[in-house]
Design a protein around this motif. Structure first.
Motif, PDB file in Angstrom:
ATOM      1  N   TRP A  12       0.887  -1.206  -0.044  1.00 50.86           N
ATOM      2  CA  TRP A  12       0.166   0.085  -0.050  1.00 50.86           C
ATOM      3  C   TRP A  12       0.998   1.410  -0.058  1.00 50.86           C
ATOM      4  CZ3 TRP A  12      -4.805  -0.789  -1.556  1.00 50.86           C
ATOM      5  CH2 TRP A  12      -5.007  -2.379  -1.534  1.00 50.86           C
ATOM      6  N   HIS A  13       2.277   1.181  -0.394  1.00 47.78           N
ATOM      7  CA  HIS A  13       2.844   2.177  -0.466  1.00 47.78           C
ATOM      8  C   HIS A  13       4.201   2.113  -1.055  1.00 47.78           C
ATOM      9  CE1 HIS A  13       4.485   6.240   1.327  1.00 47.78           C
ATOM     10  NE2 HIS A  13       5.401   5.894   0.575  1.00 47.78           N
ATOM     11  N   GLU A 173       0.983   7.285   6.661  1.00 44.05           N
ATOM     12  CA  GLU A 173       1.909   6.390   5.987  1.00 44.05           C
ATOM     13  C   GLU A 173       3.357   6.321   6.605  1.00 44.05           C
ATOM     14  OE1 GLU A 173       1.261   4.928   3.291  1.00 44.05           O
ATOM     15  OE2 GLU A 173      -0.342   6.112   2.484  1.00 44.05           O
ATOM     16  N   THR A 194       0.221   2.529   7.542  1.00 44.18           N
ATOM     17  CA  THR A 194       1.114   1.406   7.003  1.00 44.18           C
ATOM     18  C   THR A 194       2.386   1.474   7.940  1.00 44.18           C
ATOM     19  OG1 THR A 194       1.895   3.106   5.379  1.00 44.18           O
ATOM     20  CG2 THR A 194       0.341   1.620   4.529  1.00 44.18           C
ATOM     21  N   GLY A 245       2.819  -1.575   3.781  1.00 41.11           N
ATOM     22  CA  GLY A 245       3.523  -0.409   3.039  1.00 41.11           C
ATOM     23  C   GLY A 245       4.827  -0.368   3.111  1.00 41.11           C
ATOM     24  N   GLY A 296      -5.217  -3.932   4.269  1.00 38.76           N
ATOM     25  CA  GLY A 296      -5.249  -3.131   3.564  1.00 38.76           C
ATOM     26  C   GLY A 296      -6.275  -2.813   2.412  1.00 38.76           C
TER      27      GLY A 296
END
Ligand code: DOR
Ligand code: ZN
Length: 344
Positions: A12-13, A173, A194, A245, A296
């Motif tokens: 997710w990142h 994040e 994340t 992430g 996620g």
């Protein structure tokens, strides 16, 4: 436990960069993930739907044959982003979030937002269409020490923002602190976070004791051990708001081994294996699937993947270098041994 099957995870990142870099980053992402939230901090940044569309095409041209991997695109917020662009992004069908970088916080963030309080119309639009706000949660003011920038951001900016837009979906994040973990765990269900492999595996002693290790330098910077422990606790808790992430962020070896080295760790060569190491050491392999594969996509309101991966307990040594652009990069954990191997 000597092997584990997981629903195929997502990242997710991620930072894929552009052009030649995609030859390394896209196959590395597709190695074990099915989807990736693609960070938009290119030069120039991905500020519009049309730039995101063109970038997506360049990325897809590097997807390995037979892979299902999909890039989930993100818009880069600037002082000039309009609510109209947010609505266009929501209608595009390929944009899954908007990234807030405080101007000057990190790599290619010069065009980022200079004053969060002037973004109300944009956040209003995002809240109304259910668009996720991905936050780089650090203040940039000179008066705040680099190790305190996340904690100060939470109190100074994030708490007021959440109070003003209670239904806005926000991912804080790459959290790096106890304060970050506690904030998210105590917030409502529309606030997630994340966590990177480096912030789970290392603390600032690993980076600075006995010599400076530039390949562990990233932003937000590694913190002290107590924060690392708080992040591990949050990751292995199984809590639905905490998910994978990597923030895999490649820079060439030269750019990092420099008198002013770049921030970012490349981790896609071994990401799921590194997370497995952390969960195994914490006695929590049963929580790895929630963190890596289901929390996620549930948060983003996307379906769960229907394929699986198999990890086996078998020691292997991380490669010393990875070819990158027309040179090479040093991957996270280069030369160290991991105990979990991705089999298929
Ligand atoms: O360490 C980092 N590297 N942190 C970021 O926020 C950006 C990233 C990059 O793009 O290199
Ligand atoms: Zn990042």
């Amino acid at each position: 436990m000597d092997s584990i099957t997981l629903i195929r995870p997502d990242d997710w990142h991620i930072h894929l960069r552009d052009n030649l870099a995609l030859e390394t980053t896209v196959p590395a992402a597709a190695r074990c993930f099915d989807r990736g939230i693609v960070m938009p901090n290119l030069t120039p940044p991905v500020t519009t739907v049309s730039r995101a569309s063109a970038y997506r095409e360049r990325i897809l041209a590097h997807t390995p044959y037979g892979s299902n991997w999909q890039p989930l695109m993100v818009l880069y917020l600037t002082d000039n982003t309009s609510p109209k662009e947010i609505h266009a992004a929501a209608e595009s069908g390929f944009i899954y979030g908007c990234k807030y970088y405080p101007a000057g916080a990190t790599t290619n963030s010069d065009s980022g937002v200079t004053d969060l309080t002037k973004m109300d119309a944009v956040f209003e639009a995002m809240q109304s269409v259910g668009m996720v706000l991905q936050m780089h949660g650090e203040v940039t003011s000179d008066d705040v020490d680099i190790f305190d920038r996340e904690a100060v951001f939470i109190e100074r900016h994030l708490r007021p923002l959440v109070a003003k837009f209670p239904d806005l979906k926000i991912v804080l994040e790459h959290i790096t602190t106890q304060q970050g973990a506690e904030f998210v765990l105590n917030a409502s269900d529309n606030i997630g976070a994340t966590i990177t492999p480096q912030h789970l595996l290392y603390n600032r002693n690993h980076m600075l004791v006995g010599g400076i290790r530039p390949h562990l330098f990233c932003l937000p910077i590694l913190k002290r051990d107590v924060h690392q422990q708080a992040l591990i606790k949050a990751a292995v808790s199984g809590n639905q708001k905490i998910f994978l992430g990597t923030d895999s962020a490649p820079h060439t070896q030269d750019a990092k081994e420099s008198s002013c080295g770049c921030a970012g760790c490349f981790s896609h060569h071994a990401a799921i294996e590194m997370y497995a190491e952390v969960f195994d050491q914490a006695g929590a392999m049963d929580k790895l699937e929630a963190f890596a594969s289901t929390n996620g996509c549930d948060f983003y309101g996307l379906p769960r993947n229907n394929s699986t991966i198999l990890l086996r307990r078998e020691p292997w040594k991380i490669q010393a270098a990875v070819p990158y652009e027309d040179t090479q990069l040093i991957p996270l954990g280069a030369g160290t041994t991991l105990n979990w191997m991705l089999v298929e």
